[in-house]
Each structure stands twice: as C-alpha cells, then as structure tokens.
Scaffold this active site. Sequence first.
Site, PDB file in Angstrom:
ATOM      1  N   HIS A  19       0.840  -1.205   0.000  1.00 55.79           N
ATOM      2  CA  HIS A  19       0.000   0.000   0.000  1.00 55.79           C
ATOM      3  C   HIS A  19       0.871   1.249   0.000  1.00 55.79           C
ATOM      4  CE1 HIS A  19      -3.144  -2.613   2.180  1.00 55.79           C
ATOM      5  NE2 HIS A  19      -3.630  -2.386   0.966  1.00 55.79           N
ATOM      6  N   LYS A  43     -18.001  -6.661   6.729  1.00 57.16           N
ATOM      7  CA  LYS A  43     -16.767  -7.390   7.011  1.00 57.16           C
ATOM      8  C   LYS A  43     -16.434  -7.311   8.493  1.00 57.16           C
ATOM      9  CE  LYS A  43     -14.249  -7.114   2.657  1.00 57.16           C
ATOM     10  NZ  LYS A  43     -12.983  -6.678   2.042  1.00 57.16           N
ATOM     11  N   ARG A  92      -2.309  -6.516  -8.568  1.00 63.06           N
ATOM     12  CA  ARG A  92      -1.204  -7.455  -8.372  1.00 63.06           C
ATOM     13  C   ARG A  92      -1.232  -8.605  -9.368  1.00 63.06           C
ATOM     14  NH1 ARG A  92      -3.203  -7.758  -2.413  1.00 63.06           N
ATOM     15  NH2 ARG A  92      -4.841  -8.529  -3.722  1.00 63.06           N
ATOM     16  N   SER A 130      -3.137  -7.694   2.556  1.00 63.76           N
ATOM     17  CA  SER A 130      -3.457  -7.575   3.981  1.00 63.76           C
ATOM     18  C   SER A 130      -3.901  -8.911   4.549  1.00 63.76           C
ATOM     19  CB  SER A 130      -4.555  -6.525   4.189  1.00 63.76           C
ATOM     20  OG  SER A 130      -4.089  -5.242   3.855  1.00 63.76           O
TER      21      SER A 130
END
Length: 160
Positions: A19, A43, A92, A130
């Site tokens: 990040h 979440k 990614r 993460s």
Amino acid sequence: MKTSNAIYPGSFDPVTNGHLDLIERGEKMFDLLIVAVLRNTEKQPLFSVPERVEMLREVTKKWADVEVDVFEGLLIDYARKRGAGVILRGIRAVSDYEYELQMALMNRKLEPRLETVFMLPGEPYSYLSSKLVREIAQHGGPLEGLVPPVVEQRLRAKVS
C-alpha cells in the site's frame, strides 16, 4: 506533473508496504492523494476503522500531499464530495484486474468524469496482501519487510 485530486480507497486492514509503495508513487502524480478507508459493516476487520486511520496517518505523515479519511457508501459519491477526478487502484494479478476492471467500468457508467488509474505494485510487493499479512501474524510468522514497524507492533499485540 501533478494533475488532480485522487482517491486511493481500501480497507487497509492492515496497511502493508505494498500500500505504501502505491501511496508514495501516487503522491508524486496528484495534487492531493486521499487515502480513504472504507467503513464496511459487512466485514469483520482485525483493526477498527479508527485504528486503521491512526496507523495510516502515522505511516503517511512524511508526505505533505497525502490525506487519510474515511468513507462509506458509493465511492463515486465520496469522490464528488471530495472533488476528486481520479481513483487510484493497485493491481497485483489477473484476478485483481478482472475485479478492478468491472468496478472501474461501473464507476465510469455512474460518473463519466471520474477516471480510474491502475498501478502495478513494485516487484517486492507483487504478492503482498493484507489478508496474507494477517494470516502470517496469527501464526507467529515473520513480518519484516511486509508492513511498517509500527504496524507490526500493533499486529503482534492484536493477535497475541
């Protein structure tokens, strides 16, 4: 050359060196880069929103043109409110691209003036997420090079 205000949205649970790589590079591209923590009630995060904001502010304080904020609801509404013309997103892998492309196209449909800029992470961070960091921390694995030291300390305290 900087051109606009941009938003880098995410959960940042926790903020990783990947990040920070995007934040550092994005800060050079835009007049203001708003790192926006999504408040998502669906979440179950490891860190609360205030904890994530505090960590982000600590690790981004060296960049004058980076601001940390919180939002909920539609990103396009938040972008309008903040006067941002760009959404910055990291990609990614191909799986990220497919999801991010769908989101970018929907955002463009809802707000044609809002552009999405995709950035690839630096090579050392191309595998980093993460979720993986949380799993490594929960099993007592090494976090060096994955997160800033202040985040590592908080992770160790949270999972022990």
